[in-house]
Design a protein around this motif. Structure first.
Motif, PDB file in Angstrom:
ATOM      1  N   ASP A  55       0.842  -1.196   0.000  1.00  0.00           N
ATOM      2  CA  ASP A  55       0.000   0.000   0.000  1.00  0.00           C
ATOM      3  C   ASP A  55       0.875   1.242   0.000  1.00  0.00           C
ATOM      4  O   ASP A  55       2.078   1.167   0.236  1.00  0.00           O
ATOM      5  CB  ASP A  55      -0.889  -0.004   1.246  1.00  0.00           C
ATOM      6  CG  ASP A  55      -1.761  -1.247   1.307  1.00  0.00           C
ATOM      7  OD1 ASP A  55      -2.428  -1.546   0.309  1.00  0.00           O
ATOM      8  OD2 ASP A  55      -1.748  -1.909   2.351  1.00  0.00           O
ATOM      9  N   HIS A 112      -4.882  -1.407   9.190  1.00  0.00           N
ATOM     10  CA  HIS A 112      -4.996  -1.934   7.824  1.00  0.00           C
ATOM     11  C   HIS A 112      -3.968  -3.046   7.588  1.00  0.00           C
ATOM     12  O   HIS A 112      -4.303  -4.119   7.075  1.00  0.00           O
ATOM     13  CB  HIS A 112      -4.796  -0.777   6.840  1.00  0.00           C
ATOM     14  CG  HIS A 112      -4.918  -1.160   5.395  1.00  0.00           C
ATOM     15  ND1 HIS A 112      -6.073  -0.947   4.663  1.00  0.00           N
ATOM     16  CD2 HIS A 112      -4.047  -1.742   4.539  1.00  0.00           C
ATOM     17  CE1 HIS A 112      -5.889  -1.381   3.427  1.00  0.00           C
ATOM     18  NE2 HIS A 112      -4.665  -1.857   3.320  1.00  0.00           N
ATOM     19  N   HIS A 115      -4.274  -7.119   6.899  1.00  0.00           N
ATOM     20  CA  HIS A 115      -3.712  -7.944   5.820  1.00  0.00           C
ATOM     21  C   HIS A 115      -3.106  -9.229   6.388  1.00  0.00           C
ATOM     22  O   HIS A 115      -3.284 -10.314   5.837  1.00  0.00           O
ATOM     23  CB  HIS A 115      -2.613  -7.179   5.067  1.00  0.00           C
ATOM     24  CG  HIS A 115      -3.149  -6.281   3.994  1.00  0.00           C
ATOM     25  ND1 HIS A 115      -4.041  -6.695   3.038  1.00  0.00           N
ATOM     26  CD2 HIS A 115      -2.902  -4.973   3.718  1.00  0.00           C
ATOM     27  CE1 HIS A 115      -4.326  -5.695   2.221  1.00  0.00           C
ATOM     28  NE2 HIS A 115      -3.656  -4.621   2.621  1.00  0.00           N
ATOM     29  N   HIS A 149      -8.248  -6.249  -0.929  1.00  0.00           N
ATOM     30  CA  HIS A 149      -8.908  -5.098  -0.307  1.00  0.00           C
ATOM     31  C   HIS A 149     -10.412  -5.212  -0.451  1.00  0.00           C
ATOM     32  O   HIS A 149     -10.909  -6.022  -1.224  1.00  0.00           O
ATOM     33  CB  HIS A 149      -8.404  -3.808  -0.957  1.00  0.00           C
ATOM     34  CG  HIS A 149      -6.969  -3.535  -0.674  1.00  0.00           C
ATOM     35  ND1 HIS A 149      -5.964  -3.732  -1.598  1.00  0.00           N
ATOM     36  CD2 HIS A 149      -6.345  -3.103   0.464  1.00  0.00           C
ATOM     37  CE1 HIS A 149      -4.795  -3.439  -1.055  1.00  0.00           C
ATOM     38  NE2 HIS A 149      -4.992  -3.058   0.198  1.00  0.00           N
TER      39      HIS A 149
END
Ligand SMILES: [Zn+2]
Length: 194
Positions: A85, A131, A135, A143
């Protein structure tokens, strides 16, 4: 995850005595290789913990790595050739469950985004932590269309986070809890004292 799969997961959790009313704990070791202000890192940890709490997960912050736990590193730049990301990346091997269980937060990128979004760095850092933890615990680089696992976190998610409204979806929360339970059978945490 389909509705049927979620039902199976929910039934499995019920059979295993994993109750949604009780948080399930995961140990997280935070390593600040960058040297972020301590107050920012501390506030970010709280922000990340609040997002996970809404998914029924209690983060036990540790001073050292623990078996079955995760490691978050705050760093200046990407150190491995991975896409990840904009604000960080998690090193996982999708489907295997045998990743290194670690993720990296790119502090300068987080600072820049916070400035562009006129948000607190600790809010953006906390969202990025949640976030990337997502993962690892979802064992996937995928996502979702909304919520904390949205691909391109932006103003809208950060604004929601600062109001306590940025969440994992119900399916993601169930999967995260299941993955933690698989790592640590019997890891249901005691209710948090208030
Ligand atoms: Zn992501």
């Amino acid at each position: 995850m389909t509705r049927q799969k979620l039902a199976v997961v929910t039934l499995w959790m019920a059979a295993a005595g994993i109750c949604f009313a009780q948080p399930i704990a995961i140990s997280v070791h935070l390593v600040d290789q960058y040297g972020a202000p301590k107050s920012v890192a501390a506030a970010a940890r709280k922000n990340a913990a609040h997002i996970l709490e809404a998914a029924g997960v209690k983060i036990d912050w540790q001073d050292a790595a623990t078996p079955g736990g995760l490691t978050l590193n705050i760093v200046a730049r990407r150190t491995v050739p991975t896409q990840g990301d904009a604000l960080g990346y998690a090193l996982i091997k999708p489907g295997s469950g045998n990743g290194c269980d670690c993720a990296y937060l790119l502090y300068p990128a987080i600072e820049q985004s916070a400035s562009a979004w006129r948000a607190d760095v600790q809010t953006v850092l906390g969202v990025a932590m949640a976030h990337e933890i997502g993962h690892i615990l979802l064992d996937s680089n995928q996502h979702s269309a909304s919520g904390v696992m949205k691909a391109d976190l932006a103003n809208a998610q950060i604004a929601k986070a600062s109001q306590g409204g940025l969440i994992f979806t119900a399916e993601q929360a169930a999967t995260v809890r299941l993955q933690i339970a698989r790592r640590h059978p019997g890891s249901v945490a005691r209710p948090t004292e208030k």
